[in-house]
Design a protein around this motif. Structure first.
Motif, PDB file in Angstrom:
ATOM      1  N   SER A  80       0.831  -1.206   0.000  1.00 45.27           N
ATOM      2  CA  SER A  80       0.000   0.000   0.000  1.00 45.27           C
ATOM      3  C   SER A  80       0.871   1.263   0.000  1.00 45.27           C
ATOM      4  O   SER A  80       1.920   1.326   0.657  1.00 45.27           O
ATOM      5  CB  SER A  80      -0.919   0.002   1.223  1.00 45.27           C
ATOM      6  OG  SER A  80      -1.803  -1.099   1.172  1.00 45.27           O
ATOM      7  N   GLN A  81       0.386   2.270  -0.741  1.00 42.83           N
ATOM      8  CA  GLN A  81       1.121   3.512  -0.905  1.00 42.83           C
ATOM      9  C   GLN A  81       0.240   4.691  -0.502  1.00 42.83           C
ATOM     10  O   GLN A  81      -0.986   4.604  -0.574  1.00 42.83           O
ATOM     11  CB  GLN A  81       1.564   3.654  -2.368  1.00 42.83           C
ATOM     12  CG  GLN A  81       2.417   2.501  -2.847  1.00 42.83           C
ATOM     13  CD  GLN A  81       2.500   2.428  -4.364  1.00 42.83           C
ATOM     14  OE1 GLN A  81       2.009   3.291  -5.075  1.00 42.83           O
ATOM     15  NE2 GLN A  81       3.149   1.378  -4.852  1.00 42.83           N
ATOM     16  N   PRO A  82       0.847   5.792  -0.095  1.00 44.30           N
ATOM     17  CA  PRO A  82       0.038   6.966   0.296  1.00 44.30           C
ATOM     18  C   PRO A  82      -0.960   7.385  -0.790  1.00 44.30           C
ATOM     19  O   PRO A  82      -2.055   7.857  -0.473  1.00 44.30           O
ATOM     20  CB  PRO A  82       1.094   8.045   0.556  1.00 44.30           C
ATOM     21  CG  PRO A  82       2.302   7.280   0.999  1.00 44.30           C
ATOM     22  CD  PRO A  82       2.279   6.012   0.189  1.00 44.30           C
ATOM     23  N   GLU A  83      -0.599   7.207  -2.044  1.00 45.21           N
ATOM     24  CA  GLU A  83      -1.524   7.586  -3.123  1.00 45.21           C
ATOM     25  C   GLU A  83      -2.715   6.634  -3.243  1.00 45.21           C
ATOM     26  O   GLU A  83      -3.655   6.899  -4.010  1.00 45.21           O
ATOM     27  CB  GLU A  83      -0.802   7.687  -4.467  1.00 45.21           C
ATOM     28  CG  GLU A  83       0.058   6.502  -4.800  1.00 45.21           C
ATOM     29  CD  GLU A  83       1.508   6.706  -4.392  1.00 45.21           C
ATOM     30  OE1 GLU A  83       1.763   7.282  -3.295  1.00 45.21           O
ATOM     31  OE2 GLU A  83       2.399   6.274  -5.147  1.00 45.21           O
ATOM     32  N   ASP A  84      -2.703   5.534  -2.481  1.00 47.80           N
ATOM     33  CA  ASP A  84      -3.880   4.665  -2.420  1.00 47.80           C
ATOM     34  C   ASP A  84      -4.948   5.248  -1.498  1.00 47.80           C
ATOM     35  O   ASP A  84      -6.068   4.739  -1.448  1.00 47.80           O
ATOM     36  CB  ASP A  84      -3.499   3.271  -1.910  1.00 47.80           C
ATOM     37  CG  ASP A  84      -2.597   2.517  -2.859  1.00 47.80           C
ATOM     38  OD1 ASP A  84      -1.765   1.714  -2.378  1.00 47.80           O
ATOM     39  OD2 ASP A  84      -2.702   2.721  -4.092  1.00 47.80           O
ATOM     40  N   THR A  85      -4.607   6.280  -0.753  1.00 47.18           N
ATOM     41  CA  THR A  85      -5.568   6.909   0.142  1.00 47.18           C
ATOM     42  C   THR A  85      -6.744   7.451  -0.664  1.00 47.18           C
ATOM     43  O   THR A  85      -6.585   8.274  -1.560  1.00 47.18           O
ATOM     44  CB  THR A  85      -4.900   8.052   0.928  1.00 47.18           C
ATOM     45  OG1 THR A  85      -3.898   7.496   1.788  1.00 47.18           O
ATOM     46  CG2 THR A  85      -5.918   8.820   1.764  1.00 47.18           C
ATOM     47  N   ALA A  86      -7.946   6.931  -0.344  1.00 47.38           N
ATOM     48  CA  ALA A  86      -9.162   7.271  -1.094  1.00 47.38           C
ATOM     49  C   ALA A  86     -10.335   6.548  -0.440  1.00 47.38           C
ATOM     50  O   ALA A  86     -10.157   5.760   0.482  1.00 47.38           O
ATOM     51  CB  ALA A  86      -9.047   6.845  -2.561  1.00 47.38           C
ATOM     52  N   VAL A  87     -11.514   6.816  -0.946  1.00 47.00           N
ATOM     53  CA  VAL A  87     -12.694   6.043  -0.552  1.00 47.00           C
ATOM     54  C   VAL A  87     -12.863   4.892  -1.540  1.00 47.00           C
ATOM     55  O   VAL A  87     -12.788   5.102  -2.758  1.00 47.00           O
ATOM     56  CB  VAL A  87     -13.961   6.916  -0.542  1.00 47.00           C
ATOM     57  CG1 VAL A  87     -15.199   6.052  -0.298  1.00 47.00           C
ATOM     58  CG2 VAL A  87     -13.858   7.990   0.542  1.00 47.00           C
ATOM     59  N   TYR A  88     -13.058   3.698  -1.005  1.00 48.60           N
ATOM     60  CA  TYR A  88     -13.245   2.507  -1.830  1.00 48.60           C
ATOM     61  C   TYR A  88     -14.696   2.048  -1.700  1.00 48.60           C
ATOM     62  O   TYR A  88     -15.191   1.798  -0.592  1.00 48.60           O
ATOM     63  CB  TYR A  88     -12.280   1.406  -1.398  1.00 48.60           C
ATOM     64  CG  TYR A  88     -10.854   1.742  -1.781  1.00 48.60           C
ATOM     65  CD1 TYR A  88     -10.118   2.652  -1.029  1.00 48.60           C
ATOM     66  CD2 TYR A  88     -10.262   1.188  -2.915  1.00 48.60           C
ATOM     67  CE1 TYR A  88      -8.836   3.008  -1.398  1.00 48.60           C
ATOM     68  CE2 TYR A  88      -8.966   1.534  -3.283  1.00 48.60           C
ATOM     69  CZ  TYR A  88      -8.271   2.449  -2.519  1.00 48.60           C
ATOM     70  OH  TYR A  88      -6.995   2.799  -2.892  1.00 48.60           O
ATOM     71  N   LEU A  89     -15.348   1.937  -2.838  1.00 45.92           N
ATOM     72  CA  LEU A  89     -16.750   1.559  -2.893  1.00 45.92           C
ATOM     73  C   LEU A  89     -16.869   0.166  -3.486  1.00 45.92           C
ATOM     74  O   LEU A  89     -16.389  -0.080  -4.605  1.00 45.92           O
ATOM     75  CB  LEU A  89     -17.534   2.546  -3.763  1.00 45.92           C
ATOM     76  CG  LEU A  89     -17.557   4.001  -3.300  1.00 45.92           C
ATOM     77  CD1 LEU A  89     -17.876   4.916  -4.469  1.00 45.92           C
ATOM     78  CD2 LEU A  89     -18.585   4.181  -2.206  1.00 45.92           C
ATOM     79  N   CYS A  90     -17.498  -0.734  -2.754  1.00 49.29           N
ATOM     80  CA  CYS A  90     -17.792  -2.023  -3.366  1.00 49.29           C
ATOM     81  C   CYS A  90     -19.168  -1.935  -4.029  1.00 49.29           C
ATOM     82  O   CYS A  90     -19.996  -1.099  -3.661  1.00 49.29           O
ATOM     83  CB  CYS A  90     -17.747  -3.157  -2.349  1.00 49.29           C
ATOM     84  SG  CYS A  90     -19.002  -3.110  -1.063  1.00 49.29           S
ATOM     85  N   ALA A  91     -19.376  -2.779  -5.016  1.00 52.89           N
ATOM     86  CA  ALA A  91     -20.630  -2.757  -5.761  1.00 52.89           C
ATOM     87  C   ALA A  91     -20.931  -4.158  -6.262  1.00 52.89           C
ATOM     88  O   ALA A  91     -20.026  -4.948  -6.542  1.00 52.89           O
ATOM     89  CB  ALA A  91     -20.548  -1.784  -6.931  1.00 52.89           C
ATOM     90  N   ALA A  92     -22.215  -4.439  -6.389  1.00 50.94           N
ATOM     91  CA  ALA A  92     -22.634  -5.744  -6.891  1.00 50.94           C
ATOM     92  C   ALA A  92     -23.820  -5.556  -7.812  1.00 50.94           C
ATOM     93  O   ALA A  92     -24.599  -4.606  -7.658  1.00 50.94           O
ATOM     94  CB  ALA A  92     -22.983  -6.671  -5.737  1.00 50.94           C
ATOM     95  N   LEU A 109      -9.896   4.568   3.045  1.00 49.13           N
ATOM     96  CA  LEU A 109      -8.582   3.983   3.311  1.00 49.13           C
ATOM     97  C   LEU A 109      -7.560   5.104   3.411  1.00 49.13           C
ATOM     98  O   LEU A 109      -7.453   5.932   2.505  1.00 49.13           O
ATOM     99  CB  LEU A 109      -8.186   3.015   2.201  1.00 49.13           C
ATOM    100  CG  LEU A 109      -6.744   2.489   2.253  1.00 49.13           C
ATOM    101  CD1 LEU A 109      -6.539   1.616   3.489  1.00 49.13           C
ATOM    102  CD2 LEU A 109      -6.389   1.709   0.994  1.00 49.13           C
ATOM    103  N   THR A 110      -6.824   5.106   4.503  1.00 52.21           N
ATOM    104  CA  THR A 110      -5.743   6.064   4.679  1.00 52.21           C
ATOM    105  C   THR A 110      -4.443   5.289   4.810  1.00 52.21           C
ATOM    106  O   THR A 110      -4.329   4.433   5.699  1.00 52.21           O
ATOM    107  CB  THR A 110      -5.954   6.944   5.923  1.00 52.21           C
ATOM    108  OG1 THR A 110      -7.218   7.613   5.814  1.00 52.21           O
ATOM    109  CG2 THR A 110      -4.845   7.973   6.059  1.00 52.21           C
ATOM    110  N   VAL A 111      -3.498   5.567   3.935  1.00 52.07           N
ATOM    111  CA  VAL A 111      -2.195   4.912   3.993  1.00 52.07           C
ATOM    112  C   VAL A 111      -1.202   5.941   4.512  1.00 52.07           C
ATOM    113  O   VAL A 111      -0.967   6.976   3.878  1.00 52.07           O
ATOM    114  CB  VAL A 111      -1.760   4.388   2.620  1.00 52.07           C
ATOM    115  CG1 VAL A 111      -0.386   3.695   2.730  1.00 52.07           C
ATOM    116  CG2 VAL A 111      -2.800   3.421   2.072  1.00 52.07           C
ATOM    117  N   THR A 112      -0.612   5.647   5.663  1.00 54.54           N
ATOM    118  CA  THR A 112       0.286   6.607   6.309  1.00 54.54           C
ATOM    119  C   THR A 112       1.737   6.306   5.952  1.00 54.54           C
ATOM    120  O   THR A 112       2.136   5.137   5.892  1.00 54.54           O
ATOM    121  CB  THR A 112       0.128   6.558   7.829  1.00 54.54           C
ATOM    122  OG1 THR A 112       0.385   5.210   8.285  1.00 54.54           O
ATOM    123  CG2 THR A 112      -1.281   6.934   8.234  1.00 54.54           C
ATOM    124  N   PRO A 113       2.532   7.343   5.700  1.00 54.46           N
ATOM    125  CA  PRO A 113       3.941   7.133   5.326  1.00 54.46           C
ATOM    126  C   PRO A 113       4.734   6.536   6.480  1.00 54.46           C
ATOM    127  O   PRO A 113       4.361   6.683   7.649  1.00 54.46           O
ATOM    128  CB  PRO A 113       4.435   8.541   4.993  1.00 54.46           C
ATOM    129  CG  PRO A 113       3.213   9.359   4.775  1.00 54.46           C
ATOM    130  CD  PRO A 113       2.128   8.737   5.612  1.00 54.46           C
TER     131      PRO A 113
END
Lengths: 113, 115
Positions: A80-92, A109-113
């Motif tokens: 995981s990288q700091p740029e992965d920090t975002a809201v992740y939405l699952c969908a079906a 998701l917050t990825v801390t350095p």
């Protein structure tokens, strides 16, 4: 009722670690499962998707696991990288009769350095 | 990448006002959707369409009408806007279903404020 549930509103992971995002669903007819990523003030974009005839799909650092008997699917993000920090939405979705995607509420998701 | 354009980007109206949100996609996709995004609720489907002249009811349709005038254009209508309809609205399109082409392409969103 809520057909697609993300029970964790937020998750914090250290850089380099594995992020695991979870999603539960209720509708047995769902046969298509997806994860979307959303940055603040941006629109959602598809990360990865899987159909019900497989139980795992990998794409680079991303892996989707599908457990149909448990009505559960998850997204694993390795390294995981700091740029992965975002809201992740699952969908079906159910391609058999209702050509629509139902989304969960999202996990920040917050990825801390 | 599919292009989905929403207008306006921002809209402020008063309670009881009449509002139309517009969406155009230029990739000849069959399916178009209107979602609203609210804190604590994620994305909720309002209405969707399989093609010109077709309309399907989504999960939160109350207070909204929609019309698909052409393959490209899908409109969301609020005829008597209420403060509860203050939200960020997303339009999306997809090519088809059942053929590994269910990817939704979203527009940039319209932020609607009802005073």
């Amino acid at each position: 009722g809520q057909q697609v549930k993300q029970s964790s509103p937020s998750l914090t992971v250290q850089e380099g670690g594995i992020s695991i995002l979870n999603c539960d669903y209720e509708n047995d007819m769902f046969d298509y499962f997806a994860w979307y990523k959303k940055y603040p003030d941006n629109s959602p974009t598809l990360l990865i998707s899987v159909r019900s005839n497989v139980d795992k799909r990998e794409d680079g650092r991303l892996t989707v696991f599908l457990n149909k008997s448990g009505k559960h699917f998850s997204l694993h993000i390795t390294a995981s990288q700091p740029e992965d920090t975002a809201v992740y939405l699952c969908a079906a979705g159910d391609g058999g009769s209702n050509y629509k995607l139902t989304f969960g509420k999202g996990t920040l998701l917050t990825v801390t350095p | 990448e599919a292009a989905v354009t929403q207008s306006p980007r921002n809209k402020v109206t008063v309670t009881g006002g009449n509002v139309t949100l517009s969406c155009r996609q230029t990739n000849s996709h069959n399916y178009m959707y209107w979602y609203r995004q609210d804190t604590g609720h994620g994305l909720r489907l309002i209405h969707y369409s399989y093609g010109a002249g077709n309309l399907q009811i989504g999960d939160v349709p109350d207070g909204y009408k929609a019309t698909r005038t052409t393959q490209e254009d899908f409109f969301l209508l609020l005829e008597l806007a209420s403060p509860s309809q203050t939200s960020l609205y997303f339009c999306a399109s997809s090519e088809t279903w059942g053929a590994t082409a269910e990817t939704l392409y979203f527009g940039s969103g319209t932020r609607l404020t009802v005073l």
